[in-house]
Design a protein around this motif. Structure first.
Motif, PDB file in Angstrom:
ATOM      1  N   LEU A  36       0.719  -1.013   0.042  1.00 39.77           N
ATOM      2  CA  LEU A  36      -0.043  -0.100  -0.089  1.00 39.77           C
ATOM      3  C   LEU A  36       0.994   1.094   0.003  1.00 39.77           C
ATOM      4  CD1 LEU A  36      -2.764   1.238   0.148  1.00 39.77           C
ATOM      5  CD2 LEU A  36      -2.677   1.086   2.869  1.00 39.77           C
ATOM      6  N   LEU A  37       1.176   1.919  -1.148  1.00 44.84           N
ATOM      7  CA  LEU A  37       1.735   3.093  -1.268  1.00 44.84           C
ATOM      8  C   LEU A  37       0.824   4.287  -1.138  1.00 44.84           C
ATOM      9  CD1 LEU A  37       4.235   1.991  -4.543  1.00 44.84           C
ATOM     10  CD2 LEU A  37       4.226   1.484  -1.834  1.00 44.84           C
ATOM     11  N   THR A  38       1.469   5.212  -0.290  1.00 42.47           N
ATOM     12  CA  THR A  38       0.549   6.550  -0.123  1.00 42.47           C
ATOM     13  C   THR A  38       1.620   7.515  -0.916  1.00 42.47           C
ATOM     14  OG1 THR A  38      -0.141   5.937   1.989  1.00 42.47           O
ATOM     15  CG2 THR A  38      -0.222   8.072   1.385  1.00 42.47           C
ATOM     16  N   ILE A  39       0.856   8.262  -1.996  1.00 38.46           N
ATOM     17  CA  ILE A  39       1.591   8.684  -2.899  1.00 38.46           C
ATOM     18  C   ILE A  39       0.993  10.344  -2.952  1.00 38.46           C
ATOM     19  CG2 ILE A  39       1.997   9.065  -5.420  1.00 38.46           C
ATOM     20  CD1 ILE A  39       1.836   6.227  -5.660  1.00 38.46           C
ATOM     21  N   LYS A  40       1.849  11.358  -2.848  1.00 40.40           N
ATOM     22  CA  LYS A  40       1.402  12.561  -2.963  1.00 40.40           C
ATOM     23  C   LYS A  40       1.655  13.327  -4.453  1.00 40.40           C
ATOM     24  CE  LYS A  40       1.562  13.498   1.999  1.00 40.40           C
ATOM     25  NZ  LYS A  40       1.974  14.371   3.047  1.00 40.40           N
ATOM     26  N   PRO A  41       1.015  13.523  -5.316  1.00 41.60           N
ATOM     27  CA  PRO A  41       0.896  14.157  -6.433  1.00 41.60           C
ATOM     28  C   PRO A  41       0.708  15.714  -6.296  1.00 41.60           C
ATOM     29  CG  PRO A  41      -1.117  13.117  -6.339  1.00 41.60           C
ATOM     30  CD  PRO A  41      -0.427  12.785  -5.175  1.00 41.60           C
ATOM     31  N   LYS A  43      -1.511  17.720  -6.341  1.00 44.12           N
ATOM     32  CA  LYS A  43      -2.822  18.048  -5.566  1.00 44.12           C
ATOM     33  C   LYS A  43      -3.528  16.760  -4.817  1.00 44.12           C
ATOM     34  CE  LYS A  43      -4.495  21.742  -8.548  1.00 44.12           C
ATOM     35  NZ  LYS A  43      -5.679  22.181  -9.361  1.00 44.12           N
ATOM     36  N   GLY A  44      -3.655  16.934  -3.579  1.00 42.73           N
ATOM     37  CA  GLY A  44      -4.239  15.807  -2.892  1.00 42.73           C
ATOM     38  C   GLY A  44      -3.211  14.542  -2.626  1.00 42.73           C
ATOM     39  N   GLN A  45      -3.895  13.524  -2.224  1.00 43.23           N
ATOM     40  CA  GLN A  45      -3.061  12.298  -1.972  1.00 43.23           C
ATOM     41  C   GLN A  45      -3.856  11.014  -2.264  1.00 43.23           C
ATOM     42  OE1 GLN A  45      -1.137  11.941   2.236  1.00 43.23           O
ATOM     43  NE2 GLN A  45      -2.864  10.386   2.927  1.00 43.23           N
ATOM     44  N   VAL A  46      -3.308  10.128  -2.657  1.00 44.25           N
ATOM     45  CA  VAL A  46      -3.825   8.983  -3.060  1.00 44.25           C
ATOM     46  C   VAL A  46      -3.032   7.702  -2.579  1.00 44.25           C
ATOM     47  CG1 VAL A  46      -5.222   9.584  -5.139  1.00 44.25           C
ATOM     48  CG2 VAL A  46      -2.880   8.842  -5.349  1.00 44.25           C
ATOM     49  N   ARG A  47      -3.812   6.626  -2.693  1.00 44.78           N
ATOM     50  CA  ARG A  47      -3.188   5.291  -2.275  1.00 44.78           C
ATOM     51  C   ARG A  47      -3.064   4.241  -3.288  1.00 44.78           C
ATOM     52  NH1 ARG A  47      -5.739   7.036   2.498  1.00 44.78           N
ATOM     53  NH2 ARG A  47      -4.135   7.315   4.309  1.00 44.78           N
ATOM     54  N   LEU A  48      -1.984   3.760  -3.569  1.00 45.22           N
ATOM     55  CA  LEU A  48      -2.049   2.951  -4.483  1.00 45.22           C
ATOM     56  C   LEU A  48      -1.993   1.422  -4.140  1.00 45.22           C
ATOM     57  CD1 LEU A  48      -1.544   2.068  -7.804  1.00 45.22           C
ATOM     58  CD2 LEU A  48       0.916   2.432  -7.383  1.00 45.22           C
ATOM     59  N   VAL A  49      -2.659   0.384  -4.128  1.00 44.00           N
ATOM     60  CA  VAL A  49      -3.048  -0.927  -3.900  1.00 44.00           C
ATOM     61  C   VAL A  49      -2.143  -1.779  -4.960  1.00 44.00           C
ATOM     62  CG1 VAL A  49      -4.159  -2.677  -2.769  1.00 44.00           C
ATOM     63  CG2 VAL A  49      -4.928  -0.187  -2.545  1.00 44.00           C
ATOM     64  N   ILE A  50      -1.275  -2.462  -4.387  1.00 50.36           N
ATOM     65  CA  ILE A  50      -0.732  -3.436  -5.169  1.00 50.36           C
ATOM     66  C   ILE A  50      -0.732  -5.026  -4.759  1.00 50.36           C
ATOM     67  CG2 ILE A  50       1.323  -4.216  -6.675  1.00 50.36           C
ATOM     68  CD1 ILE A  50       2.200  -1.339  -6.288  1.00 50.36           C
ATOM     69  N   LEU A  61      -5.960   2.483  -7.715  1.00 51.05           N
ATOM     70  CA  LEU A  61      -6.291   3.539  -6.853  1.00 51.05           C
ATOM     71  C   LEU A  61      -7.056   3.571  -5.903  1.00 51.05           C
ATOM     72  CD1 LEU A  61      -5.009   6.145  -9.407  1.00 51.05           C
ATOM     73  CD2 LEU A  61      -3.475   5.366  -7.668  1.00 51.05           C
ATOM     74  N   SER A  62      -6.890   3.827  -4.829  1.00 50.77           N
ATOM     75  CA  SER A  62      -7.720   3.970  -3.732  1.00 50.77           C
ATOM     76  C   SER A  62      -7.964   5.259  -2.672  1.00 50.77           C
ATOM     77  CB  SER A  62      -7.857   2.700  -2.888  1.00 50.77           C
ATOM     78  OG  SER A  62      -8.617   2.518  -1.726  1.00 50.77           O
ATOM     79  N   ARG A  63      -8.931   5.404  -1.903  1.00 55.42           N
ATOM     80  CA  ARG A  63      -8.891   6.481  -1.173  1.00 55.42           C
ATOM     81  C   ARG A  63      -8.685   6.046   0.419  1.00 55.42           C
ATOM     82  NH1 ARG A  63      -7.498  11.382  -3.206  1.00 55.42           N
ATOM     83  NH2 ARG A  63      -8.613  11.635  -5.121  1.00 55.42           N
TER      84      ARG A  63
END
Length: 326
Positions: A36-41, A43-50, A61-63
């Motif tokens: 579970l990677l928390t990524i900050k582009p 704008k905002g923040q998203v989580r990438l589930v692998i 991608l998930s919140r």
């Protein structure tokens, strides 16, 4: 349902549109085979589930967040050492394979800019998550594959990373009419099988959809098609590949009696009950959430049926004994 090459291409486009140039803020490993990677582009923040689960490999991608173990596993610690706070500078898919390659820039202990590759292979029981250095040497992977396990490729620290070439399939994005004629239309097998055995990234569902759009029987021998059928099949194939090249997708989920039955990154016009989505990640989340609910309901109903059947059998036996006594 399949995470085929076209679905992966749709995910890669969504990731490029969403997290490219974003920084990896947190790295967690909630399960043995999941990151579970928390990524900050920007704008905002998203989580990438692998997930590299053998039974259910996923990437989306998930919140939502997930609880992590108190002690981080070794692979998670290695990722934190090498790519924590790194910037994702490239997201690609080689040859429409079920592989996503993340290029990540980060600063090493001396403050020098380095590059690492996080490679996600969504290949059923062979799924894996692999970290490589800038020389394409494996630093570690979430699953270790030794020579005893696979004669095709070892996935171990220190080994070179490569994509095994185990078939004669080619990238459909590079196919032209001449190759299509020489490859698909010369095979004495059903049309669907001819498409599957000729090109990477195409699942059974996509091959059946192509046959349906062309008005061709998917079970008809490919080498027995007449010229109008050949033209129709190639035209729908070429149109679909053109959409993939241009990043045009129509994520679609099919239901059967309210239960998710199939999904794809293209519209599945051969089915009646389908729902289109504007995001492949939302489709994946909904598909597996609804699938899980339906599975749980089915499991509970099976338990209830078994209990009711047992009680009925006992009641019928008692009734039969009492009637004989009367």
């Amino acid at each position: 349902m399949a995470f085929d090459g076209i679905t992966i291409a749709n995910i890669v486009k969504e990731l490029n549109d969403t997290i490219l140039n974003g920084r990896i803020a947190k790295i967690a490993q909630p399960e043995n085979d999941e990151l579970l990677l928390t990524i900050k582009p920007a704008k905002g923040q998203v989580r990438l589930v692998i997930s590299a689960s053998a039974s259910l490999p996923l990437i989306y991608l998930s919140r939502d967040n997930k609880p992590s173990p108190m002690t981080a596993p070794n692979f998670c610690m290695l990722l934190r050492k090498h790519i924590a706070n790194g910037r994702i500078v490239g997201i690609s898919q080689p040859s429409l394979e079920r592989i996503i390659r993340f290029e990540i820039e980060h600063l090493d202990e001396l403050g020098d800019l380095c590059r690492k590759s996080l490679i996600v292979e969504i290949m059923g029981k062979h799924s894996n998550i692999i970290l490589c250095d800038d020389n394409n040497t494996i630093l570690d992977s979430i699953k270790h594959i030794s020579a005893q396990t696979s004669s095709v490729r070892e996935v171990l620290p220190g080994r070179p990373y490569f994509i095994p070439n185990t078939s004669d399939k080619i990238n459909p994005l590079e196919a032209d009419r001449k190759h299509f004629d020489e490859t698909v239309f010369t095979k004495p097998v059903p049309v669907v099988k001819a498409l599957l055995s000729s090109y990477t990234g195409i699942s059974t569902c996509i091959a059946e959809e192509l046959a349906y759009r062309a008005g061709v029987d998917g079970g008809h021998p490919a080498n027995c098609l007449d010229e109008p059928m050949k033209d129709a099949l190639y035209n729908v194939f070429d149109a679909l590949m053109s959409d993939v090249r241009n990043g045009i997708y129509h994520p679609d989920m099919v239901t059967d009696n309210g239960v998710p039955a199939e999904f794809a990154a293209v519209k599945l016009s051969m089915y009646d009950n389908h729902t289109e989505y504007d995001s492949i990640s939302r489709l994946i989340i909904d598909y597996y959430r609804q699938k899980e609910i339906a599975t749980r309901i089915h499991q509970k109903s099976v338990d209830i049926r078994r209990i009711v059947t047992t009680h009925l059998e006992r009641a019928y036996k008692k009734l039969d004994i009492q009637e004989k006594q009367i």
